[in-house]
Scaffold this active site. Structure first.
Site, PDB file in Angstrom:
ATOM      1  N   LYS A   1       0.855  -1.196   0.000  1.00 41.25           N
ATOM      2  CA  LYS A   1       0.000   0.000   0.000  1.00 41.25           C
ATOM      3  C   LYS A   1       0.889   1.244   0.000  1.00 41.25           C
ATOM      4  CE  LYS A   1      -4.269  -1.664   1.514  1.00 41.25           C
ATOM      5  NZ  LYS A   1      -4.116  -3.015   2.027  1.00 41.25           N
TER       6      LYS A   1
ATOM      7  N   HIS B   1      -0.178   6.783   3.371  1.00 42.34           N
ATOM      8  CA  HIS B   1      -1.156   7.873   3.345  1.00 42.34           C
ATOM      9  C   HIS B   1      -0.827   8.876   4.459  1.00 42.34           C
ATOM     10  CE1 HIS B   1      -3.011   6.145   6.831  1.00 42.34           C
ATOM     11  NE2 HIS B   1      -3.307   5.019   6.199  1.00 42.34           N
TER      12      HIS B   1
ATOM     13  N   HIS C   1       0.333   7.723   7.927  1.00 35.55           N
ATOM     14  CA  HIS C   1       1.717   7.249   8.027  1.00 35.55           C
ATOM     15  C   HIS C   1       2.700   8.407   7.911  1.00 35.55           C
ATOM     16  CE1 HIS C   1      -0.452   3.610   6.398  1.00 35.55           C
ATOM     17  NE2 HIS C   1      -0.048   3.235   7.599  1.00 35.55           N
TER      18      HIS C   1
HETATM   19  N1  ARG Z   1       0.543  -0.472  10.318  1.00 32.80           N
HETATM   20  C1  ARG Z   1      -0.400   0.137  11.213  1.00 32.80           C
HETATM   21  C2  ARG Z   1      -1.388   0.985  10.414  1.00 32.80           C
HETATM   22  O1  ARG Z   1      -1.117   1.356   9.295  1.00 32.80           O
HETATM   23  C3  ARG Z   1       0.250   0.992  12.276  1.00 32.80           C
HETATM   24  C4  ARG Z   1       1.119   0.254  13.267  1.00 32.80           C
HETATM   25  C5  ARG Z   1       1.398   1.040  14.504  1.00 32.80           C
HETATM   26  N2  ARG Z   1       2.270   0.372  15.433  1.00 32.80           N
HETATM   27  C6  ARG Z   1       1.888  -0.656  16.225  1.00 32.80           C
HETATM   28  N3  ARG Z   1       2.794  -1.209  16.990  1.00 32.80           N
HETATM   29  N4  ARG Z   1       0.660  -1.080  16.244  1.00 32.80           N
HETATM   30  O2  ARG Z   1      -2.455   1.297  10.915  1.00 32.80           O
END
Ligand code: ARG
Length: 573
Positions: A130, A133, A136
């Site tokens: 992906k 966005h 992030h």
């Molecule tokens: N990849 C996840 C998302 O895009 C965020 C991860 C954040 N970190 C964690 N340890 N949960 O929503």
């Protein structure tokens, strides 16, 4: 050696103590209101109560009894009602602050608070196959700034990019690639196509249930280590990370590790059985592993009834791994506000399982991003913005500003300045206010050459550098800083002296905006100084040299401050 402001406060306490009138435990200082012409105050109330005298009387007595030692940073002491007000000695302050900025160089502002301690920062965390966005993007920018801030506070900082590279939806990614093939593109464009394929597949699966089954089989193959599934997965990871890396490089982002969710696969059975053993979780009749009534949080799962694990399961494993691997005193999660409940559950579960005792677990949440017309950016609305295109647009717009402001710069420098200004505008927009607040993508404001923008700060820095170039001085030539006694000079110098405490506050509050505020005030104070004091045409060559050294110190400190935010400071603009 402590910074000038720290020494000043220590000296204030010492002179009060030296009178023998007040017990050291009762000597606490305060910052006077901005309308009071003093730098530190001693409110005499508590000590007066102890001594059974009126506070104003004690303050007056102390003002008489105090002797200021030679060479002290204290210039003046004065009793005003129940307060004893202390002002700094402008000449000595100027000498001390300019010297410390010059000698500490790039380390100006650093504090030793975190020496011997480790913090882990979980940030960026894009999902594989992906595009990144705005969520992030915010995580990446805020996270990197916190990494910079905690490093400057002396901590050993470990950055970890918790990639979303696992889970049920990954079966769909692989199945869709198997069905539609690999996109014939690169970078964000390839990821965009993968996203489209994913949606196409998910939509088709509504009519054709066998597609769901196919996706389930792919995720099973992946979990069982099937070489074909693994190779396809790796291809997706490489494609995504390659695209991400280009953006990280532009943003000056460097993340130490990218273990990703997949890394924890082998640890998940252990996590589930530990939660069951501790009695924190229980297995339902259907087979699901459930956590109920934990700290008044809603019920959540650690394992589905089909045996599958979840985002939560992997996050628990991640905490345990980080604790044993890095022995941190803090774990910081830079994740959007919508995941606040998930993280509260994660923290509560980890602690209920008996882990992370004495370790600070913090969610640095951040708000939503709105477009200039006030609409929240979202994939569903179709107004979502992705990182690469955001940076490209910012740089293109910055280029127009550079063309207008600095038409004479050589071509390659124009390009470099536009890159620094455009990227800086995006970064600053994420950092200039409390991260919890929502932000707006408003290019006018983000690239304004006056006002609270990175562009304005970068211009202020470049202006300092240009003055120094014109004078052919770098400000390091011997100069007598004690000549800097104009109120605008003193005010600027006092503000420069505050970077170390701003850094400390930024760390305590997980708040890069404290540094942003400091930078903005620096630029404004510099503007006032430059308007009121002649630099290149100063009355004497000695004063000129002293002012040039103040200009050099301002440029330097501003560059350090911007650096903490992850913003570059070009020499010329
Ligand atoms: N990849 C996840 C998302 O895009 C965020 C991860 C954040 N970190 C964690 N340890 N949960 O929503």
């Amino acid at each position: 050696m402590e910074y000038a402001l720290e020494r000043f406060t220590a000296q204030v306490k010492a002179v009060i103590a030296a009178t023998g009138r007040v017990a050291p435990a009762l000597i606490e200082t305060a910052t006077p209101k901005s309308t009071i012409p003093a730098d530190v105050a001693f409110p005499a109330f508590r000590a007066a109560k102890e001594l059974r005298v009126p506070p104003a009387q004690l303050a007056a007595e102390l003002a008489v009894a105090i002797t200021i030692p030679d060479g002290s940073l204290i210039g003046k002491v004065e009793a005003v009602g129940p307060f004893l007000n202390f002002s700094m000695h402008p000449q000595r302050l100027a000498t001390a602050v300019l010297a410390e900025i010059a000698t500490r160089g790039d380390g100006y502002g650093r504090q030793p608070d975190g020496v011997g301690k480790t913090v882990v920062v979980d940030y960026s965390a894009p999902n594989i196959a992906k595009r990144m966005h705005v969520g992030h993007i915010r995580s990446t920018i805020i996270g990197q700034s916190l990494v910079n801030i905690f490093r400057a506070l002396g901590y050993t900082v470990v950055g970890d990019n918790h990639l979303g590279d696992w889970g049920k939806q990954f079966g769909v990614v692989l199945a869709s690639i198997a069905l539609y093939g690999t996109p014939d593109a690169e970078g964000e464009t390839a990821l965009e196509e993968l996203e489209a394929q994913y949606s196409r597949y998910a939509a088709a699966a509504k009519e054709q249930p066998e597609l769901d089954e196919e996706a389930r089989i792919w995720s099973l193959r992946l979990e069982q280590g099937d070489p074909h599934a693994r190779a396809l997965w790796q291809w997706c990871v490489d494609l995504t990370m390659h695209a991400a890396q280009r953006n990280y490089d532009r943003l000056g982002v460097h993340i130490d590790h990218a273990y990703g969710e997949s890394f924890y696969e082998d640890m998940l059975p252990g996590v589930i059985s530990a939660a069951l053993e501790k009695g924190v979780a229980f297995r339902e009749d259907g087979g699901a592993v459930v956590i109920e009534n934990l700290d008044n949080l809603s019920t959540f799962l650690l394992q589905r009834s089909d045996g599958g694990t979840l985002y939560m399961t992997r996050d628990v494993a991640t905490v345990l791994f980080r604790l044993t691997e890095f022995h941190p005193s803090r774990l910081i999660y830079v994740v959007g506000e919508p995941q606040a409940l998930h993280l509260r559950q994660l923290f509560a579960l980890t602690r209920a399982m008996g882990n992370a005792q004495g370790v600070d677990l913090t969610h640095v949440a951040f708000g939503t991003v709105f477009d200039a017309s006030g609409q929240p950016l979202s994939t569903r609305r179709g107004n979502m913005v992705y990182l690469e295109s955001l940076l490209d647009e910012a740089v293109a717009r910055a280029r127009a500003v550079v063309e207008k402001k600095s038409p004479d710069l050589p071509e390659d420098e124009k390009a470099a300045v536009a890159e620094a200004v455009g990227v800086g505008a995006v970064v600053y927009n994420d950092l200039y206010q409390d991260t919890k607040r929502n932000i707006t993508l408003d290019w006018e404001r983000m690239l304004a050459t006056d006002g609270n923008s990175a562009t304005y700060l970068q211009y202020s820095h470049a202006r300092c550098r240009s003055i120094l170039r014109r004078a052919e001085a770098d400000g390091s030539a011997p100069s007598d800083a004690s000549l800097l006694t104009h109120p605008a000079e003193t005010s600027l110098i006092k503000h420069l002296a505050r970077l170390p405490e701003a850094l400390r506050e930024a760390g305590t509050r997980y708040a890069p905006f404290v540094i942003a505020d400091w930078c903005y005030t620096t630029a404004r104070e510099f503007g006032v100084f430059f308007e009121q004091c002649q630099v290149l045409k100063a009355e004497s060559s000695e004063l000129r040299a002293a002012r040039l050294s103040l200009v050099a110190a301002t440029a330097h400190a501003l560059k350090v401050g911007l650096g903490l935010l992850g913003i570059r400071a070009p020499e010329r603009m």
